[in-house]
Write an enzyme that holds these catalytic residues in place. Structure first.
Site, PDB file in Angstrom:
ATOM      1  N   GLY A 278      48.616  23.023  49.153  1.00 39.60           N
ATOM      2  CA  GLY A 278      49.162  22.874  50.506  1.00 39.60           C
ATOM      3  C   GLY A 278      48.331  23.601  51.550  1.00 39.60           C
ATOM      4  N   TYR A 279      48.997  24.015  52.612  1.00 43.26           N
ATOM      5  CA  TYR A 279      48.327  24.670  53.733  1.00 43.26           C
ATOM      6  C   TYR A 279      47.798  26.050  53.350  1.00 43.26           C
ATOM      7  CZ  TYR A 279      49.768  21.021  56.921  1.00 43.26           C
ATOM      8  OH  TYR A 279      49.899  19.816  57.551  1.00 43.26           O
TER       9      TYR A 279
ATOM     10  N   GLY B 263      47.370  27.103  49.639  1.00 38.74           N
ATOM     11  CA  GLY B 263      46.548  26.960  48.433  1.00 38.74           C
ATOM     12  C   GLY B 263      45.202  26.307  48.704  1.00 38.74           C
TER      13      GLY B 263
ATOM     14  N   VAL C  96      52.946  27.316  45.512  1.00 39.24           N
ATOM     15  CA  VAL C  96      53.842  26.174  45.717  1.00 39.24           C
ATOM     16  C   VAL C  96      54.798  26.490  46.869  1.00 39.24           C
ATOM     17  CG1 VAL C  96      53.677  25.480  43.299  1.00 39.24           C
ATOM     18  CG2 VAL C  96      55.556  26.947  44.024  1.00 39.24           C
TER      19      VAL C  96
ATOM     20  N   SER D 268      52.455  32.386  47.268  1.00 36.97           N
ATOM     21  CA  SER D 268      53.518  31.926  48.167  1.00 36.97           C
ATOM     22  C   SER D 268      54.303  33.135  48.660  1.00 36.97           C
ATOM     23  CB  SER D 268      54.503  31.022  47.425  1.00 36.97           C
ATOM     24  OG  SER D 268      53.850  30.127  46.583  1.00 36.97           O
TER      25      SER D 268
ATOM     26  N   LEU E  63      46.879  34.309  56.381  1.00 41.28           N
ATOM     27  CA  LEU E  63      46.189  33.405  57.308  1.00 41.28           C
ATOM     28  C   LEU E  63      47.195  32.720  58.229  1.00 41.28           C
ATOM     29  CD1 LEU E  63      46.593  30.112  56.619  1.00 41.28           C
ATOM     30  CD2 LEU E  63      45.136  30.699  54.720  1.00 41.28           C
TER      31      LEU E  63
ATOM     32  N   LEU F  54      57.005  39.713  54.077  1.00 41.44           N
ATOM     33  CA  LEU F  54      58.195  39.351  54.857  1.00 41.44           C
ATOM     34  C   LEU F  54      58.258  40.184  56.132  1.00 41.44           C
ATOM     35  CD1 LEU F  54      61.100  39.026  52.236  1.00 41.44           C
ATOM     36  CD2 LEU F  54      59.615  37.261  53.138  1.00 41.44           C
TER      37      LEU F  54
ATOM     38  N   ALA G 228      55.762  41.663  57.800  1.00 41.98           N
ATOM     39  CA  ALA G 228      54.726  41.297  58.777  1.00 41.98           C
ATOM     40  C   ALA G 228      55.194  40.084  59.578  1.00 41.98           C
ATOM     41  CB  ALA G 228      53.409  40.995  58.064  1.00 41.98           C
TER      42      ALA G 228
ATOM     43  N   CYS H 253      56.729  29.577  58.123  1.00 40.16           N
ATOM     44  CA  CYS H 253      56.965  30.945  57.639  1.00 40.16           C
ATOM     45  C   CYS H 253      58.008  31.766  58.395  1.00 40.16           C
ATOM     46  CB  CYS H 253      55.657  31.715  57.665  1.00 40.16           C
ATOM     47  SG  CYS H 253      54.554  31.223  56.353  1.00 40.16           S
TER      48      CYS H 253
HETATM   49  C1  UDX Z   1      52.230  33.085  60.600  1.00 41.34           C
HETATM   50  C2  UDX Z   1      51.553  34.456  60.527  1.00 41.34           C
HETATM   51  O1  UDX Z   1      50.834  34.699  61.737  1.00 41.34           O
HETATM   52  C3  UDX Z   1      50.614  34.520  59.334  1.00 41.34           C
HETATM   53  O2  UDX Z   1      50.066  35.828  59.201  1.00 41.34           O
HETATM   54  C4  UDX Z   1      51.382  34.152  58.075  1.00 41.34           C
HETATM   55  O3  UDX Z   1      50.506  34.121  56.972  1.00 41.34           O
HETATM   56  C5  UDX Z   1      52.069  32.808  58.211  1.00 41.34           C
HETATM   57  O4  UDX Z   1      52.894  32.801  59.381  1.00 41.34           O
HETATM   58  P1  UDX Z   1      51.481  30.667  61.421  1.00 41.34           P
HETATM   59  O5  UDX Z   1      52.939  30.347  61.317  1.00 41.34           O
HETATM   60  O6  UDX Z   1      50.511  29.764  60.748  1.00 41.34           O
HETATM   61  O7  UDX Z   1      51.204  32.123  60.822  1.00 41.34           O
HETATM   62  O8  UDX Z   1      51.050  30.733  62.966  1.00 41.34           O
HETATM   63  P2  UDX Z   1      51.248  31.831  64.114  1.00 41.34           P
HETATM   64  O9  UDX Z   1      49.999  31.906  64.890  1.00 41.34           O
HETATM   65  O10 UDX Z   1      51.775  33.110  63.604  1.00 41.34           O
HETATM   66  O11 UDX Z   1      52.331  31.156  65.067  1.00 41.34           O
HETATM   67  C6  UDX Z   1      53.684  30.979  64.678  1.00 41.34           C
HETATM   68  C7  UDX Z   1      54.484  30.390  65.830  1.00 41.34           C
HETATM   69  O12 UDX Z   1      54.665  31.349  66.867  1.00 41.34           O
HETATM   70  C8  UDX Z   1      53.832  29.171  66.493  1.00 41.34           C
HETATM   71  O13 UDX Z   1      54.807  28.209  66.794  1.00 41.34           O
HETATM   72  C9  UDX Z   1      53.228  29.747  67.764  1.00 41.34           C
HETATM   73  O14 UDX Z   1      53.087  28.785  68.774  1.00 41.34           O
HETATM   74  C10 UDX Z   1      54.278  30.798  68.110  1.00 41.34           C
HETATM   75  N1  UDX Z   1      53.738  31.878  68.954  1.00 41.34           N
HETATM   76  C11 UDX Z   1      52.792  32.726  68.468  1.00 41.34           C
HETATM   77  C12 UDX Z   1      54.217  32.039  70.248  1.00 41.34           C
HETATM   78  O15 UDX Z   1      55.070  31.294  70.718  1.00 41.34           O
HETATM   79  N2  UDX Z   1      53.723  33.074  71.016  1.00 41.34           N
HETATM   80  C13 UDX Z   1      52.779  33.941  70.538  1.00 41.34           C
HETATM   81  O16 UDX Z   1      52.384  34.863  71.293  1.00 41.34           O
HETATM   82  C14 UDX Z   1      52.300  33.757  69.233  1.00 41.34           C
HETATM   83  P1  ADP Z   2      52.317  25.979  51.827  1.00 45.77           P
HETATM   84  O1  ADP Z   2      52.356  25.722  53.293  1.00 45.77           O
HETATM   85  O2  ADP Z   2      53.015  27.250  51.432  1.00 45.77           O
HETATM   86  O3  ADP Z   2      50.939  25.892  51.242  1.00 45.77           O
HETATM   87  P2  ADP Z   2      53.032  23.293  51.046  1.00 45.77           P
HETATM   88  O4  ADP Z   2      54.411  22.746  51.042  1.00 45.77           O
HETATM   89  O5  ADP Z   2      52.066  22.808  52.059  1.00 45.77           O
HETATM   90  O6  ADP Z   2      53.202  24.870  51.119  1.00 45.77           O
HETATM   91  O7  ADP Z   2      52.346  23.062  49.612  1.00 45.77           O
HETATM   92  C1  ADP Z   2      52.933  23.344  48.404  1.00 45.77           C
HETATM   93  C2  ADP Z   2      52.408  22.358  47.372  1.00 45.77           C
HETATM   94  O8  ADP Z   2      52.891  22.754  46.067  1.00 45.77           O
HETATM   95  C3  ADP Z   2      52.879  20.908  47.545  1.00 45.77           C
HETATM   96  O9  ADP Z   2      51.740  20.074  47.700  1.00 45.77           O
HETATM   97  C4  ADP Z   2      53.649  20.566  46.242  1.00 45.77           C
HETATM   98  O10 ADP Z   2      53.416  19.250  45.781  1.00 45.77           O
HETATM   99  C5  ADP Z   2      53.069  21.587  45.276  1.00 45.77           C
HETATM  100  N1  ADP Z   2      53.937  21.893  44.121  1.00 45.77           N
HETATM  101  C6  ADP Z   2      55.239  22.235  44.129  1.00 45.77           C
HETATM  102  N2  ADP Z   2      55.688  22.476  42.875  1.00 45.77           N
HETATM  103  C7  ADP Z   2      54.637  22.265  42.038  1.00 45.77           C
HETATM  104  C8  ADP Z   2      54.448  22.356  40.615  1.00 45.77           C
HETATM  105  N3  ADP Z   2      55.442  22.725  39.814  1.00 45.77           N
HETATM  106  N4  ADP Z   2      53.234  22.066  40.110  1.00 45.77           N
HETATM  107  C9  ADP Z   2      52.205  21.703  40.933  1.00 45.77           C
HETATM  108  N5  ADP Z   2      52.320  21.617  42.276  1.00 45.77           N
HETATM  109  C10 ADP Z   2      53.514  21.887  42.833  1.00 45.77           C
END
Ligand code: UDX
Ligand code: ADP
Length: 468
Positions: free
Chosen positions: A12-13, A15, A88, A129, A161, A215, A217, A270
Site C-alpha cells: 500500500g501507501y 509498504g 497491511v 503498520s 513518512l 500513535l 506523534a 492515520c
Molecule cells: C501523517 C503524519 O504526518 C506522518 O508522520 C504519519 O506517518 C502518517 O500520518 P499524512 O496523513 O500522510 O501523514 O499527511 P500529513 O501531511 O500529516 O497531513 C494530514 C492531514 O492534515 C492532511 O489532510 C493535511 O491537509 C492536514 N494538514 C496538515 C492541515 O490541515 N494543516 C497543516 O498545517 C498540516
Molecule cells: P497503508 O496506507 O497502511 O499502506 P493500504 O490499505 O494502502 O495501507 O495497504 C495495505 C495493503 O495490505 C493492501 O494492498 C491489502 O491488499 C494488503 N493486505 C491486507 N492483508 C493482507 C494479507 N493477509 N496478505 C497480503 N496482503 C495483505
C-alpha cells in the site's frame, strides 16, 4: 555481514514506497513486496503505479527487476526472507467490541498466522503498520504457537513518512524508530537503515514505547491542526486573520512554524484512526479524562468540516439546491491520489444532502474512486446505501478533466485540496462563465484573495473576514 533478504506483506501507501526506497539504497539486499491484491501488484509492476508520489516512479524504476520484486507469492516470500515487514491495513473497527474506535486487527492476525505456517529457522518480524500498543505481544504469541520449530523476534518500526512527500521523508527521515527486546534483531534492522541514514537518527526503544510513540506523534500533529482550526473559527468571528496568527505564534521557537495551516479539516488514513485508537486504549485502562482530551481533537475536526459546508450554504442565500458547485481537489492533501478520510468527502456529502450539483476536479484521483468514496459516505455499517442517495450521486455528481471544465456555469468554487494548480488559475476565464455573485470558498487558504476579489469574485477563506 551477509545481506539479509527482506519481504514486506502489504503493497500500500506505506509498504510500497518504503520497500522501494530500501531496495534503491541497498542494491545488495533482495526486497520482495507481496500483496493478496493482484490488481495492485500488477500496477506496481507497470508504469502506472497504484500510489502517486512525486519522485516515486524513478525510485521504483531504478530498483525493480534488479533487487525489488512485486508479486502475490506471499508464502514463498515469507519462506525465503530473514526480515519480514508487516504493512497491511489496520482500519478502525466498524462492528462489535470497540466499533468506531479500536483497530481492526484481522489482517495483522491473518498475516501472523501465514508467517507462522511458512517459516522455518529464525525470522525477524517487523511491525510497520500503525498498531495499538501491545499488538507485538499478540503477534509474537501467534507466531510462537505454530509449533514447527521456527523462532521469531518481533520488532516495532513505525513509518513516519507523510504522503505527498514520501520519497524525501524516506531519504532524509527525522528519525528511524526501532522498538524491540532482542539487541541482535534490532541491530539487524538498524544496519539496513544505516546504509543511508546517520546512526544518530536511528533511535531504539522498548517495543511498547515504539508502538505508543507512533500513535502519540500522530495525535500531537493532528492536535496542532485542530488547535489552529479552532482558532480559525474565532478569527472569522472577530476579524483576526488566522494565517497572521499562525505566523506570529509560529515564530516562537517553542511552538515552531510547521503544521499550523488552518484548513477545511485534516484527512488521511492515520490521524483520525490513530487518535481513536489512543482514545480506546485510554478507556480500556480506565483513563477517562485522557480519552476525552484526545477525542476532542477528532470532534474539532468534524466541526471544522461541517462548519465549512454550513458556511457555504448560508453564504449562498441559505440554499444550494440545484446550484452547480465546482469542487477543486478530492485527495486529502496535495501530491497524493489517496482520498481516505478526505475532508472533501464530508463537504461533498453535506452539499449533496442540500441537493447541490457538484462538479469535481482532482488532477490525480480517478472518477471511479471519487464515486466510491461518496457512495461509502452514505453507506450504513453493512455498506448499504439507500436508492435515494445512490440516485443523488448518479444525477448530481459530475467529474471533470480540468479546473476550467468543472468551474464552467457554476455558482461557486470550493477549493478543498491545496494542489499547486489551484493557486493561480485564469481568474477572468473562470469568472466569465460563472453565475454572479461568483463565490470562492477557499478551504486551504491558497488562492490569491486580492487578485480574485479585484477580478470580481467574493472570496471566503478559512479564519478570515470575507472579501467583497
Ligand atoms: C501523517 C503524519 O504526518 C506522518 O508522520 C504519519 O506517518 C502518517 O500520518 P499524512 O496523513 O500522510 O501523514 O499527511 P500529513 O501531511 O500529516 O497531513 C494530514 C492531514 O492534515 C492532511 O489532510 C493535511 O491537509 C492536514 N494538514 C496538515 C492541515 O490541515 N494543516 C497543516 O498545517 C498540516
Ligand atoms: P497503508 O496506507 O497502511 O499502506 P493500504 O490499505 O494502502 O495501507 O495497504 C495495505 C495493503 O495490505 C493492501 O494492498 C491489502 O491488499 C494488503 N493486505 C491486507 N492483508 C493482507 C494479507 N493477509 N496478505 C497480503 N496482503 C495483505
Amino acid at each position: 555481514m551477509n545481506s539479509p533478504r527482506i519481504c514486506c506483506i502489504g503493497a500500500g501507501y506505506v509498504g510500497g514506497p518504503t520497500m522501494a526506497m530500501i531496495a534503491k539504497q541497498c542494491p545488495e539486499i533482495s526486497v520482495h513486496v507481496v500483496d493478496l491484491n493482484q490488481a495492485r501488484i500488477d500496477r506496481w509492476n507497470s508504469n502506472d503505479l497504484p500510489v502517486y508520489e512525486p519522485g516515486l516512479d524513478e525510485v521504483v524504476q531504478e530498483a525493480r527487476g534488479r533487487n525489488l520484486t512485486f508479486s502475490t507469492n506471499v508464502r514463498e516470500a515469507i519462506h525465503e526472507s530473514d526480515i519480514i515487514f508487516i504493512a497491511v491495513n489496520t482500519p478502525t473497527k466498524s462492528f462489535g467490541v470497540g466499533a468506531g474506535r479500536a483497530a481492526n486487527l484481522e489482517f495483522i492476525e491473518k498475516c501472523a498466522r501465514t508467517i507462522a505456517e511458512c517459516s522455518s529457522g529464525h525470522k525477524v518480524v517487523v511491525e510497520k503498520s500503525t498498531l495499538p500498543v501491545r499488538t507485538a505481544e499478540a503477534v509474537k504469541r501467534i507466531l510462537e504457537s505454530s509449533g514447527n520449530g521456527a523462532t521469531f523476534d518481533v520488532l516495532s518500526n513505525p513509518e513516519f513518512l507523510a504522503e505527498g512527500t514520501a520519497v524525501q521523508d524516506l531519504l532524509h527521515p527525522d528519525r528511524i524508530l526501532i522498538g524491540g527486546e532482542s539487541a541482535s534483531a534490532v541491530e539487524k534492522l538498524a544496519a539496513v537503515y544505516a546504509r543511508w541514514i546517520p546512526r544518530d537518527r536511528i533511535l531504539t526503544t522498548n517495543l511498547w514505547s515504539s508502538e505508543l510513540s507512533k500513535l502519540t506523534a500522530n495525535a500531537f500533529l493532528a492536535q496542532r491542526v485542530s488547535s489552529i482550526n479552532a482558532i480559525s473559527a474565532l478569527c472569522e468571528a472577530t476579524g483576526a486573520d488566522v494565517d497572521e496568527v499562525a505566523k506570529a505564534i509560529g515564530t516562537d521557537s517553542r511552538i515552531g512554524p510547521k503544521f499550523l495551516k488552518a484548513s477545511v479539516g485534516f484527512g488521511g488514513s492515520c490521524f483520525q484512526k490513530d487518535i481513536l485508537n489512543l482514545v480506546y486504549l485510554c478507556e480500556h485502562f480506565g483513563l477517562r479524562e485522557v480519552a476525552e482530551y484526545w477525542e476532542q481533537v477528532v470532534k474539532m475536526n468534524d466541526y471544522q468540516k461541517r462548519r465549512f459546508s454550513t458556511r457555504m450554504v448560508r453564504t449562498m442565500f441559505n440554499t444550494v439546491s440545484d446550484k452547480r458547485i465546482a469542487v477543486l481537489g478530492f485527495a486529502f492533501k496535495k501530491d497524493t491520489n489517496d482520498t481516505r478520510e478526505s475532508a472533501a468527502i464530508h463537504v461533498c456529502r453535506d452539499l449533496l444532502e442540500e441537493r447541490a450539483k457538484i462538479a469535481i476536479y482532482d488532477p490525480r484521483v480517478p472518477e471511479s474512486q471519487i464515486r466510491e468514496e461518496l457512495r461509502l459516505s452514505f453507506a450504513d455499517a453493512m455498506g448499504r446505501i439507500s436508492d435515494h442517495h445512490a440516485k443523488l450521486i448518479e444525477t448530481n455528481v459530475t467529474v471533470h478533466a480540468s479546473l476550467y471544465e468543472a468551474t464552467e456555469k457554476s455558482h461557486a468554487v470550493a477549493v478543498l485540496t491545496e494542489w499547486d494548480e489551484f493557486r493561480n488559475f485564469d481568474a477572468g476565464r473562470v469568472l466569465q462563465s460563472m453565475f454572479r455573485p461568483a463565490f470562492v470558498f477557499d478551504g486551504r487558504n491558497i488562492v490569491d484573495r486580492k487578485q480574485l476579489t479585484e477580478a470580481g469574485f467574493e472570496v471566503h477563506s478559512i479564519g478570515r473576514a470575507t472579501s467583497h
